[in-house]
Enzyme design. Sequence first.
Site, PDB file in Angstrom:
ATOM      1  N   HIS A   1      13.734 -24.337   7.557  1.00  0.00           N
ATOM      2  CA  HIS A   1      12.790 -23.215   7.603  1.00  0.00           C
ATOM      3  C   HIS A   1      12.972 -22.487   8.939  1.00  0.00           C
ATOM      4  CE1 HIS A   1       8.242 -21.955   7.182  1.00  0.00           C
ATOM      5  NE2 HIS A   1       9.043 -20.920   7.351  1.00  0.00           N
TER       6      HIS A   1
ATOM      7  N   ARG B   1      12.732 -30.853  24.515  1.00  0.00           N
ATOM      8  CA  ARG B   1      13.426 -30.928  25.804  1.00  0.00           C
ATOM      9  C   ARG B   1      14.348 -29.733  26.053  1.00  0.00           C
ATOM     10  NH1 ARG B   1      13.310 -35.913  28.624  1.00  0.00           N
ATOM     11  NH2 ARG B   1      11.120 -36.392  28.539  1.00  0.00           N
TER      12      ARG B   1
ATOM     13  N   HIS C   1       6.166 -31.134  -0.125  1.00  0.00           N
ATOM     14  CA  HIS C   1       5.185 -31.080   0.963  1.00  0.00           C
ATOM     15  C   HIS C   1       4.337 -32.343   0.975  1.00  0.00           C
ATOM     16  CE1 HIS C   1       2.642 -29.587   4.149  1.00  0.00           C
ATOM     17  NE2 HIS C   1       3.516 -28.639   4.300  1.00  0.00           N
ATOM     18  N   GLY C   2       4.450 -33.058   2.080  1.00  0.00           N
ATOM     19  CA  GLY C   2       3.618 -34.248   2.269  1.00  0.00           C
ATOM     20  C   GLY C   2       4.077 -35.467   1.478  1.00  0.00           C
TER      21      GLY C   2
ATOM     22  N   GLU D   1      14.330 -21.765   3.872  1.00  0.00           N
ATOM     23  CA  GLU D   1      12.924 -21.388   3.667  1.00  0.00           C
ATOM     24  C   GLU D   1      12.619 -20.212   4.576  1.00  0.00           C
ATOM     25  OE1 GLU D   1      11.193 -25.843   2.694  1.00  0.00           O
ATOM     26  OE2 GLU D   1      10.490 -24.779   4.460  1.00  0.00           O
TER      27      GLU D   1
ATOM     28  N   ARG E   1      11.491 -20.227  11.114  1.00  0.00           N
ATOM     29  CA  ARG E   1      10.175 -19.584  11.287  1.00  0.00           C
ATOM     30  C   ARG E   1      10.274 -18.368  12.186  1.00  0.00           C
ATOM     31  NH1 ARG E   1       5.050 -21.519  10.394  1.00  0.00           N
ATOM     32  NH2 ARG E   1       5.013 -23.320   9.041  1.00  0.00           N
TER      33      ARG E   1
ATOM     34  N   ARG F   1      10.038 -22.061  16.153  1.00  0.00           N
ATOM     35  CA  ARG F   1       9.517 -23.262  16.840  1.00  0.00           C
ATOM     36  C   ARG F   1      10.392 -24.493  16.604  1.00  0.00           C
ATOM     37  NH1 ARG F   1       4.193 -24.341  13.167  1.00  0.00           N
ATOM     38  NH2 ARG F   1       3.814 -22.190  13.745  1.00  0.00           N
ATOM     39  N   HIS F   2      11.152 -24.505  15.514  1.00  0.00           N
ATOM     40  CA  HIS F   2      12.084 -25.652  15.330  1.00  0.00           C
ATOM     41  C   HIS F   2      13.501 -25.136  15.064  1.00  0.00           C
ATOM     42  CE1 HIS F   2      10.604 -25.017  11.252  1.00  0.00           C
ATOM     43  NE2 HIS F   2       9.471 -25.659  11.455  1.00  0.00           N
TER      44      HIS F   2
ATOM     45  N   HIS G   1      12.317 -30.957  11.560  1.00  0.00           N
ATOM     46  CA  HIS G   1      11.684 -31.700  12.653  1.00  0.00           C
ATOM     47  C   HIS G   1      12.669 -32.454  13.531  1.00  0.00           C
ATOM     48  CE1 HIS G   1       8.031 -30.007  11.512  1.00  0.00           C
ATOM     49  NE2 HIS G   1       8.105 -30.487  10.291  1.00  0.00           N
TER      50      HIS G   1
ATOM     51  N   HIS H   1       9.162 -34.033   6.793  1.00  0.00           N
ATOM     52  CA  HIS H   1       8.450 -34.643   7.913  1.00  0.00           C
ATOM     53  C   HIS H   1       8.438 -36.165   7.841  1.00  0.00           C
ATOM     54  CE1 HIS H   1       4.849 -35.953  10.180  1.00  0.00           C
ATOM     55  NE2 HIS H   1       5.300 -35.072  11.051  1.00  0.00           N
TER      56      HIS H   1
ATOM     57  N   ASN I   1      14.709 -31.824   4.352  1.00  0.00           N
ATOM     58  CA  ASN I   1      14.314 -30.778   5.299  1.00  0.00           C
ATOM     59  C   ASN I   1      14.470 -31.317   6.727  1.00  0.00           C
ATOM     60  OD1 ASN I   1      12.651 -29.290   7.104  1.00  0.00           O
ATOM     61  ND2 ASN I   1      11.662 -28.318   5.359  1.00  0.00           N
TER      62      ASN I   1
ATOM     63  N   THR J   1       3.340 -25.308   6.619  1.00  0.00           N
ATOM     64  CA  THR J   1       3.039 -24.344   5.556  1.00  0.00           C
ATOM     65  C   THR J   1       1.824 -24.860   4.780  1.00  0.00           C
ATOM     66  OG1 THR J   1       5.402 -23.967   5.491  1.00  0.00           O
ATOM     67  CG2 THR J   1       4.108 -22.997   3.725  1.00  0.00           C
TER      68      THR J   1
ATOM     69  N   GLU K   1       8.915 -23.601  -6.578  1.00  0.00           N
ATOM     70  CA  GLU K   1       8.649 -24.881  -5.913  1.00  0.00           C
ATOM     71  C   GLU K   1       7.136 -25.031  -5.809  1.00  0.00           C
ATOM     72  OE1 GLU K   1      11.067 -26.140  -2.672  1.00  0.00           O
ATOM     73  OE2 GLU K   1       9.447 -27.314  -1.773  1.00  0.00           O
TER      74      GLU K   1
HETATM   75  N1  PXP Z   1       8.996 -27.450   0.711  1.00  0.00           N
HETATM   76  C1  PXP Z   1       8.554 -26.390   1.409  1.00  0.00           C
HETATM   77  C2  PXP Z   1       8.632 -25.050   0.761  1.00  0.00           C
HETATM   78  C3  PXP Z   1       8.054 -26.529   2.722  1.00  0.00           C
HETATM   79  O1  PXP Z   1       7.611 -25.455   3.397  1.00  0.00           O
HETATM   80  C4  PXP Z   1       8.042 -27.811   3.303  1.00  0.00           C
HETATM   81  C5  PXP Z   1       7.539 -27.999   4.703  1.00  0.00           C
HETATM   82  O2  PXP Z   1       8.214 -27.237   5.591  1.00  0.00           O
HETATM   83  C6  PXP Z   1       8.545 -28.880   2.548  1.00  0.00           C
HETATM   84  C7  PXP Z   1       8.992 -28.683   1.257  1.00  0.00           C
HETATM   85  C8  PXP Z   1       8.617 -30.270   3.121  1.00  0.00           C
HETATM   86  O3  PXP Z   1       7.362 -30.743   3.467  1.00  0.00           O
HETATM   87  P1  PXP Z   1       7.254 -32.065   4.345  1.00  0.00           P
HETATM   88  O4  PXP Z   1       7.873 -31.764   5.654  1.00  0.00           O
HETATM   89  O5  PXP Z   1       5.792 -32.313   4.413  1.00  0.00           O
HETATM   90  O6  PXP Z   1       8.009 -33.141   3.596  1.00  0.00           O
END
Ligand code: PXP
Length: 242
Positions: free
Chosen positions: A46, A21, A193-194, A73, A48, A52-53, A13, A216, A10, A104, A154
Amino acid sequence: MTNRLRLGVNIDHVATIRNARGGAHPDPLRAAEAAARAGADGITAHLREDRRHITDADIDRLMARIALPLNLEMAATPEMLAIALAHRPHAACIVPEKREERTTEGGLDAAGQFDALRPFVEQLTAAGIRVSLFIEPSERQIDAALRLAAPVIEFHTGRFADASGDERATELKRIADAIALAAKNGIETHAGHGLTFDNVAPIAAIPQLAELNIGHFLIGEAIFTGLEASVARMRSLMDAAR
Ligand code: PXP
């Protein structure tokens, strides 16, 4: 390896840093190319509602220029549906979205929003886009996802990632049981996620899992080691866990 776990990187970021900037650097497209060289199997972005990104222009460029499949996403809104149908990415992961959240924060309420979600799943599927639903590992949500006939679920691993000790073991079991249940019903399972170098192994070891989506941590780690090294290390930790 027969049971290879796919890695979707992903790149949101990278765009977060660029947007700080307002210029063109660092470029998410370049990040996608680096991730591909380091062993990623797909790119996740994603778009949004508040942009924002990732921006609309990023999606245009990613669709036109990357060789890897794009997993878009998106929130279940008419605007995002129109964008997905115009681009036809390989996959679309429907996520809940709140303007005020930093990320999310939880899974989609597929059970509570069943009727609202149905036309999104149907139209995306009819356009040849592989739909996944980002849900919490709960039987109620799995049952709704099955009835919505999305080919992929997912599972949100955020609670697992935030927990420690016994609580983490409980969360891991919840995810493993949910993946087993979904897989038994013929649905492809992803998770994310995480996830980090320190917590990815037990999730990657769940045998029915087909894909992880990680962002992230990989982008943060890239500050210290470079993106290719960061993605390659995640790739090897995932492979070692299988
Ligand atoms: N999967 C989904 C559906 C998400 O929304 C996100 C975060 O945007 C991720 C995976 C990845 O999460 P992370 O950025 O915490 O690795």
